[in-house]
Design a protein around this motif. Sequence first.
Motif, PDB file in Angstrom:
ATOM      1  N   ASN A 338       3.423 -16.657 100.266  1.00  0.00           N
ATOM      2  CA  ASN A 338       3.929 -15.754 101.303  1.00  0.00           C
ATOM      3  C   ASN A 338       3.579 -14.335 100.899  1.00  0.00           C
ATOM      4  OD1 ASN A 338       6.359 -14.380  99.913  1.00  0.00           O
ATOM      5  ND2 ASN A 338       6.673 -16.574  99.497  1.00  0.00           N
ATOM      6  N   ASP A 339       3.781 -13.402 101.814  1.00  0.00           N
ATOM      7  CA  ASP A 339       3.438 -12.001 101.537  1.00  0.00           C
ATOM      8  C   ASP A 339       4.647 -11.097 101.729  1.00  0.00           C
ATOM      9  OD1 ASP A 339       1.522 -10.253 100.624  1.00  0.00           O
ATOM     10  OD2 ASP A 339       0.838  -9.666 102.620  1.00  0.00           O
ATOM     11  N   PHE A 340       5.851 -11.608 101.482  1.00  0.00           N
ATOM     12  CA  PHE A 340       7.089 -10.835 101.626  1.00  0.00           C
ATOM     13  C   PHE A 340       7.148  -9.807 100.494  1.00  0.00           C
ATOM     14  CE2 PHE A 340      11.882 -10.751 101.114  1.00  0.00           C
ATOM     15  CZ  PHE A 340      12.082  -9.940 102.235  1.00  0.00           C
ATOM     16  N   PRO A 341       7.129  -8.487 100.798  1.00  0.00           N
ATOM     17  CA  PRO A 341       6.984  -7.464  99.749  1.00  0.00           C
ATOM     18  C   PRO A 341       7.990  -7.560  98.605  1.00  0.00           C
ATOM     19  CG  PRO A 341       6.600  -6.482 101.889  1.00  0.00           C
ATOM     20  CD  PRO A 341       7.085  -7.885 102.150  1.00  0.00           C
ATOM     21  N   PRO A 342       9.309  -7.705  98.860  1.00  0.00           N
ATOM     22  CA  PRO A 342      10.229  -7.801  97.711  1.00  0.00           C
ATOM     23  C   PRO A 342       9.938  -8.999  96.816  1.00  0.00           C
ATOM     24  CG  PRO A 342      11.444  -7.299  99.720  1.00  0.00           C
ATOM     25  CD  PRO A 342      10.057  -7.662 100.142  1.00  0.00           C
ATOM     26  N   LEU A 343       9.569 -10.119  97.431  1.00  0.00           N
ATOM     27  CA  LEU A 343       9.254 -11.288  96.631  1.00  0.00           C
ATOM     28  C   LEU A 343       7.946 -11.095  95.875  1.00  0.00           C
ATOM     29  CD1 LEU A 343      10.286 -14.055  95.860  1.00  0.00           C
ATOM     30  CD2 LEU A 343       9.128 -15.016  97.852  1.00  0.00           C
ATOM     31  N   ARG A 344       6.992 -10.406  96.486  1.00  0.00           N
ATOM     32  CA  ARG A 344       5.734 -10.115  95.796  1.00  0.00           C
ATOM     33  C   ARG A 344       5.990  -9.263  94.554  1.00  0.00           C
ATOM     34  NH1 ARG A 344       2.869  -8.003  99.887  1.00  0.00           N
ATOM     35  NH2 ARG A 344       3.255  -5.836  99.336  1.00  0.00           N
ATOM     36  N   ALA A 345       6.896  -8.293  94.677  1.00  0.00           N
ATOM     37  CA  ALA A 345       7.242  -7.455  93.526  1.00  0.00           C
ATOM     38  C   ALA A 345       7.928  -8.279  92.441  1.00  0.00           C
ATOM     39  CB  ALA A 345       8.136  -6.305  93.972  1.00  0.00           C
ATOM     40  N   ALA A 346       8.832  -9.172  92.845  1.00  0.00           N
ATOM     41  CA  ALA A 346       9.532 -10.015  91.868  1.00  0.00           C
ATOM     42  C   ALA A 346       8.546 -10.937  91.156  1.00  0.00           C
ATOM     43  CB  ALA A 346      10.615 -10.823  92.572  1.00  0.00           C
ATOM     44  N   ARG A 347       7.570 -11.470  91.913  1.00  0.00           N
ATOM     45  CA  ARG A 347       6.560 -12.318  91.280  1.00  0.00           C
ATOM     46  C   ARG A 347       5.759 -11.538  90.254  1.00  0.00           C
ATOM     47  NH1 ARG A 347       5.277 -14.189  96.945  1.00  0.00           N
ATOM     48  NH2 ARG A 347       3.549 -12.715  96.820  1.00  0.00           N
ATOM     49  N   GLY A 348       5.396 -10.312  90.600  1.00  0.00           N
ATOM     50  CA  GLY A 348       4.646  -9.473  89.672  1.00  0.00           C
ATOM     51  C   GLY A 348       5.412  -9.216  88.395  1.00  0.00           C
ATOM     52  N   LEU A 349       6.701  -8.951  88.519  1.00  0.00           N
ATOM     53  CA  LEU A 349       7.527  -8.739  87.329  1.00  0.00           C
ATOM     54  C   LEU A 349       7.595 -10.006  86.480  1.00  0.00           C
ATOM     55  CD1 LEU A 349      10.456  -6.656  88.879  1.00  0.00           C
ATOM     56  CD2 LEU A 349       8.717  -5.830  87.259  1.00  0.00           C
ATOM     57  N   GLY A 350       7.688 -11.168  87.152  1.00  0.00           N
ATOM     58  CA  GLY A 350       7.728 -12.433  86.421  1.00  0.00           C
ATOM     59  C   GLY A 350       6.438 -12.696  85.659  1.00  0.00           C
ATOM     60  N   LEU A 351       5.291 -12.445  86.305  1.00  0.00           N
ATOM     61  CA  LEU A 351       4.008 -12.638  85.641  1.00  0.00           C
ATOM     62  C   LEU A 351       3.850 -11.669  84.470  1.00  0.00           C
ATOM     63  CD1 LEU A 351       1.686 -13.099  88.752  1.00  0.00           C
ATOM     64  CD2 LEU A 351       2.230 -14.841  87.041  1.00  0.00           C
TER      65      LEU A 351
END
Length: 376
Positions: A338-351
């Motif tokens: 998905n491309d949901f911005p808050p989730l994209r940011a959370a994924r980036g922090l996780g990676l």
Amino acid sequence: MTDTVETVDILIIGAGPVGMTLQLALAAGGRKSLLLDRRPPAALQADPRALALSHGARELLETLNAWPTKAATPIETIHISQRGGFGRTLIDRAEHDLPALGYVVRYRDLAAALAARLAPDALRAEVEILAITPDRDGVTVALREQGVSRRLRARTLVHAEGTPWDDPSTLLGDYEQHAVICEVSPIPGHGRRAWERFTPDGPLALLPLGDEYSIVFTLPPAKADAVMALDDAGFIAALEKQFARPLRFTRPGQRSRYPLALRMRDTLVREREVWIGNSAQTLHPVSGQGFNLGLRDAWQLAEVLLDGDDLGRYPGLRRLDRQGGALFTDKVVRAFSNDFPPLRAARGLGLLALDLCPAARRFVAKRMIWGARAWP
């Protein structure tokens, strides 16, 4: 129908790599079994897929002297990232003191390596299965072989034929994605690095195979239709746009596609029947867990059959590995597609956190390599 009934100890329906692995593991332990396959032997050589095998899978296959050394391309690093977002993780085989994190092998090459180890009378191909009749003490299989009807009576019947598309009870979720697969040439070379690139349409995997990359290009069905219809130049342009990295590709091979869903059989054992591999569970191809899980199914079932024949033990022995693999792949796909911005940011922090924490990286890598054998 003839009244003659041939008796066998263990009957395995499905002579793909999982079924052959089971047969060889049983033979190594002194237990005789017979493989049946609906397809002609040449069908395995026509399969277009490449398989990502973990180092743990190599260890199992080497035990059976069936590892295709010359055909296997090692994966030395895995680069995990998301398109359009920050954060990435790099997993390196040197960090785990292994010759490789995994290997990429063409399906046909692995099948040939396993088939070369079979005894001459271990396989009957081009067999039509007419009926399967189980009872408390075994299973009778009615079949037609070379135009002749026969019956086989087995104490144990193993289903290893593949995904049970005709059984709606196994479907836990349709990802509404199709995997487009083919081989392409990378510019520059791949350096034995695999990529798992997450996009809003689904993950894009690049797996080193010889001098090429085997790609798994995951897309919604309509986009998959469009990509399949492109000429070679258009396909390469679509691939490079989706990848969005400074790699370039050329010379795409023949494309094929298949739909993606999560399927899990609830009952692995029924009387004297047992299900393994894709007939037991079919996972999303992200992180390459499904086939490795099937090999571990075969190995553990062989251990059960060689140690007292108590099939009731098998489901419990496989529960952690199956459920862990299904949960991991399912959550990863749903979190990243998905491309949901808050989730994209959370994924980036996780990676980013995974990349900065060696202990967490080792935890993930060990479970990708060995499955439940690495727990805790």
